[in-house]
Design an enzyme around this catalytic site. Structure first.
Site, PDB file in Angstrom:
ATOM      1  N   GLU A 119      -5.076  -8.537   0.656  1.00 10.87           N
ATOM      2  CA  GLU A 119      -5.616  -8.193   1.972  1.00 10.87           C
ATOM      3  C   GLU A 119      -7.102  -7.965   1.846  1.00 10.87           C
ATOM      4  O   GLU A 119      -7.577  -7.397   0.867  1.00 10.87           O
ATOM      5  CB  GLU A 119      -5.006  -6.896   2.532  1.00 10.87           C
ATOM      6  N   GLU A 168       0.797  -1.218   0.000  1.00  7.09           N
ATOM      7  CA  GLU A 168       0.000   0.000   0.000  1.00  7.09           C
ATOM      8  C   GLU A 168       0.838   1.280   0.000  1.00  7.09           C
ATOM      9  O   GLU A 168       0.813   2.063   0.953  1.00  7.09           O
ATOM     10  CB  GLU A 168      -0.969   0.000   1.189  1.00  7.09           C
TER      11      GLU A 168
END
Length: 454
Positions: A362, A173
């Site tokens: 995720e 991320e």
């Protein structure tokens, strides 16, 4: 017991579909200064007054450093075939550059070996937000020296573990750690402003590609990806200003790190401010170094975003229309629950010519877990969440979108960054005073799903 809560079977996703759980070094390991580990920016940030909501720290966290065997066994017990974890840069190279800490290398060999012995495929993330503090002292992600330091770190890891590990995720991320840490200041290192954010973005994009090239060079047969946060972006109304705000938000949240990796450059047409990167922070030779041919893109989607134009919001002129204002279901953190949003971002990312394969690296939800009198934890909201989001994945697969896996966030409750321990995402509950583990109903739900063959 839980059969009625499972609207699909494992077989529906295909025999080769990857089922995994994900943890990260800083959030789980503890042992913050043990065996030669150096300080990270999160060690420093956690000590600053008012930065962690419950005033805690991750010096012990889940004690994964000492209890990794137990936790990896739990992942195996629940039926998963992938264990995704990150390496702590500061545990391997305490100063960010320079001397390698052999004790850190040895620890990760033990973790990798434990996975392989149990038949769990290790997916190794090279950077999950915990930059060595020594590098932050030199400017961190805002200083282009971080790119060369990262390249060296990746090479050390590739040489150390490449004979055992074939699946690599370069960054976790990058929009998250650049925006939250270098623009909004709510995450480490706590810097605020576009003059920090834009160079941090550029250097992270460069590091993402350079890291991929190092792994390709050093590890034969490597399967290389990067994990990007993403959200379906929905305009609040169909008026032109809200539509423009949505395009700008999409450029920031979904395209900022993906499109440069595909050789498309930064999405400056919809977010002109990004032109400052070229004018102020980039060298002419950088443009040949932004792209890398990833084998897969990790998709990390938790919620959609509804946005509108806001003339009073500095720089971006965008504001979110909060889920609670729209009276939609939310998690304990106020995030909208919407499995169709995951389907939409999978479809959006798959539409790029250069994207070969997608893995949901995720996905998960925080809820207030309540322990029953018998000690069990019936997190039915979390079960419903996973069921809805997996239905979004299955819909995408049935339409031919190349999504090859789903990794749940997270195996155990852990230190959830600025939230501390108040936000619990785990399939397994942890009592942080005793370190006792209790499998929640959601963990048993996955075990039943993953053991179903018909």
């Amino acid at each position: 017991m839980l059969q009625s809560a499972i609207p699909f079977t494992r077989k529906d996703f295909g025999d080769d579909f990857l089922w995994g759980v994900t943890i990260s070094a800083f959030q789980n390991e503890g042992a913050h200064d043990l065996d030669g580990k150096g300080a990270s920016i999160w060690d420093t940030f956690s000590r600053r007054k008012g930065k962690i909501r419950d005033k805690t720290h991750a010096q012990v966290a889940c004690d994964f450093y000492n209890r990794y065997t137990q936790d990896i066994l739990l992942a195996k017990m629940l039926g998963f075939n992938v264990f995704r974890f990150s390496l702590s840069w500061a545990r391997i190279i305490p100063g960010g550059t320079g001397a390698v800490n052999q004790a850190g290398i040895d620890f990760y060999h033990r973790v990798i070996d434990a996975c392989l012995e149990l038949g769990l495929e290790p997916y190794v993330t090279l950077y999950h937000w915990d930059l060595p503090q020594a590098l932050e002292n030199k400017g961190g992600w805002c200083h282009r020296g971080v790119v060369f330091a990262f390249e060296n770190y990746v090479r050390v890891c590739a040489k150390a573990f490449g004979n055992k590990v074939k699946n690599w995720i370069i960054l976790n991320e990058p929009f998250g750690f650049t925006a939250l840490g270098y623009m909004l200041g709510v995450h480490a290192p706590g810097k605020i402003g576009m003059s920090w954010f834009l160079p941090a973005v550029h250097h992270a994009v460069m590091a993402q590609a350079e890291g991929g090239r190092v792994i390709r060079e050093e590890v034969a047969g490597a399967n290389i990806g990067t994990a990007l946060s993403c959200s379906q972006v929905i305009p609040f109304t169909n008026n032109e200003k809200d539509l423009q705000a949505a395009r700008k938000a999409d450029a920031l949240f979904n395209r900022l790190f993906l499109e440069p990796s595909l050789g498309m450059g930064y999405p400056v047409d919809d977010f002109p401010l990004l032109k400052r990167i070229e004018r102020r922070y980039a060298l002419w030779r950088d443009w040949d170094k932004l792209a890398f041919d990833f084998d897969f893109i990790g998709v990390q989607n938790y919620f959609p975003l509804v946005v509108k134009y806001n003339a009073f919001m500095p720089v971006v002129n965008i504001s979110e229309v909060k889920p609670r204002a729209r009276n939609v279901p939310t998690t304990a953190l106020g995030w909208e629950i919407n499995g169709n949003g995951l389907y939409e971002v999978l479809k959006q990312f798959a539409a790029y010519d250069g994207v070969k394969k997608l893995i949901v690296t995720e996905g998960g939800a925080a809820f207030p877990d309540l322990r029953a009198e018998d000690g069990s934890i019936h997190d039915t909201d979390r079960i419903q969440y996973f069921s809805e989001y997996l239905e979004g994945v299955l819909k995408a697969k049935k339409e031919g979108i190349p999504v090859d896996g789903y990794f749940a966030w997270t195996l155990t409750d852990n230190f959830e960054w600025a939230e501390g321990y108040r936000a619990r995402f785990g399939l397994v509950h942890i009592d942080f005073e005793t370190q006792h583990r209790t499998i929640k109903s959601s963990g048993y739900w996955f075990r039943e799903l993953l053991n179903l063959t018909t």
